[in-house]
Design a protein around this motif. Sequence first.
Motif, PDB file in Angstrom:
ATOM      1  N   PRO A 135       0.824  -1.217   0.000  1.00  0.00           N
ATOM      2  CA  PRO A 135       0.000   0.000   0.000  1.00  0.00           C
ATOM      3  C   PRO A 135       0.861   1.272   0.000  1.00  0.00           C
ATOM      4  O   PRO A 135       1.814   1.386   0.782  1.00  0.00           O
ATOM      5  N   GLN A 136       0.526   2.188  -0.890  1.00  0.00           N
ATOM      6  CA  GLN A 136       1.216   3.480  -1.051  1.00  0.00           C
ATOM      7  C   GLN A 136       2.669   3.343  -1.503  1.00  0.00           C
ATOM      8  O   GLN A 136       3.461   4.266  -1.373  1.00  0.00           O
ATOM      9  N   GLY A 137       3.024   2.181  -2.030  1.00  0.00           N
ATOM     10  CA  GLY A 137       4.315   2.032  -2.699  1.00  0.00           C
ATOM     11  C   GLY A 137       4.176   2.518  -4.135  1.00  0.00           C
ATOM     12  O   GLY A 137       3.087   2.474  -4.703  1.00  0.00           O
ATOM     13  N   ASP A 138       5.281   2.977  -4.723  1.00  0.00           N
ATOM     14  CA  ASP A 138       5.206   3.455  -6.110  1.00  0.00           C
ATOM     15  C   ASP A 138       6.572   3.330  -6.767  1.00  0.00           C
ATOM     16  O   ASP A 138       7.556   3.904  -6.291  1.00  0.00           O
ATOM     17  N   HIS A 139       6.610   2.581  -7.860  1.00  0.00           N
ATOM     18  CA  HIS A 139       7.879   2.271  -8.522  1.00  0.00           C
ATOM     19  C   HIS A 139       8.587   3.524  -9.043  1.00  0.00           C
ATOM     20  O   HIS A 139       9.783   3.723  -8.787  1.00  0.00           O
ATOM     21  N   ALA A 140       7.857   4.371  -9.745  1.00  0.00           N
ATOM     22  CA  ALA A 140       8.487   5.576 -10.318  1.00  0.00           C
ATOM     23  C   ALA A 140       9.028   6.491  -9.216  1.00  0.00           C
ATOM     24  O   ALA A 140      10.104   7.088  -9.355  1.00  0.00           O
ATOM     25  N   THR A 141       8.283   6.580  -8.116  1.00  0.00           N
ATOM     26  CA  THR A 141       8.724   7.403  -6.989  1.00  0.00           C
ATOM     27  C   THR A 141      10.001   6.835  -6.382  1.00  0.00           C
ATOM     28  O   THR A 141      10.925   7.575  -6.018  1.00  0.00           O
ATOM     29  N   LEU A 142      10.071   5.507  -6.268  1.00  0.00           N
ATOM     30  CA  LEU A 142      11.264   4.863  -5.706  1.00  0.00           C
ATOM     31  C   LEU A 142      12.490   5.125  -6.579  1.00  0.00           C
ATOM     32  O   LEU A 142      13.558   5.502  -6.072  1.00  0.00           O
ATOM     33  N   ILE A 143      12.349   4.936  -7.885  1.00  0.00           N
ATOM     34  CA  ILE A 143      13.471   5.185  -8.803  1.00  0.00           C
ATOM     35  C   ILE A 143      13.927   6.638  -8.689  1.00  0.00           C
ATOM     36  O   ILE A 143      15.135   6.932  -8.648  1.00  0.00           O
ATOM     37  N   ASN A 144      12.958   7.546  -8.611  1.00  0.00           N
ATOM     38  CA  ASN A 144      13.284   8.970  -8.474  1.00  0.00           C
ATOM     39  C   ASN A 144      14.040   9.241  -7.170  1.00  0.00           C
ATOM     40  O   ASN A 144      15.013  10.001  -7.153  1.00  0.00           O
ATOM     41  N   SER A 145      13.610   8.607  -6.074  1.00  0.00           N
ATOM     42  CA  SER A 145      14.300   8.776  -4.791  1.00  0.00           C
ATOM     43  C   SER A 145      15.754   8.326  -4.890  1.00  0.00           C
ATOM     44  O   SER A 145      16.668   9.002  -4.408  1.00  0.00           O
TER      45      SER A 145
END
Length: 217
Positions: A166-176
């Motif tokens: 829940p509330q995980g996001d692949h694009a956000t992780l790569i950006n981080s």
Amino acid sequence: MSLKYQIVPVTTFAQNCSIVWCDETMKGIVVDPGGDVKQLLALVEQLGVTIEKLVLTHGHLDHVGGTVEMSESLKVDIIGPHKADNFWLQGLEGQSQMFGWPLTEAFEPTEWLDEGDVVTFGNESLSVYHTPGHTPGHVCLFNEDAKVAFVGDVLFNGSIGRTDFPQGDHATLINSIKTKLWPLGNDVKFVPGHGPESTFGRERVSNPYVADEMPLY
């Protein structure tokens, strides 16, 4: 260099809990005390470290399961993660049932962490980076002098954190990873939440999920 650390895999998930300390003052912190608290307390005593606070990278059970017990044993505060992970901490009872773990009750830390905060112990400090994607409130901790980062489940040796929670996001992780971690330097060694250490430079060359400097053959 006075920053020292020892990694202790805890729980059935072999989560990397880190005892981190300043060897000039022997004051330190514990990052992600996920469980096996008696083992951790024994090692802290053996090392001769005075723990000043417990620091959490994110709210998943395998990283926080032993936090309250350890906090009460040592009479120290709980710091982090970012408040966006509060729903994970409030859902610990459900997490422990889901994984068949002993009941872990919800708690709130003494203090949430934000981008730009600094965690201090002895003469040492760790800079806080908010790195959402695996969870929305995940933080990473970095010491510039020692060139070491504690990155929880954001980045692994050869892999990256899961984003199907829940509330995980692949694009956000790569950006981080690319905007928060890579600028810290290729020579930075990192302690992931699971598995062996690596360096940012090595992952930039060889990690299939985030490599940006793939060698030409």
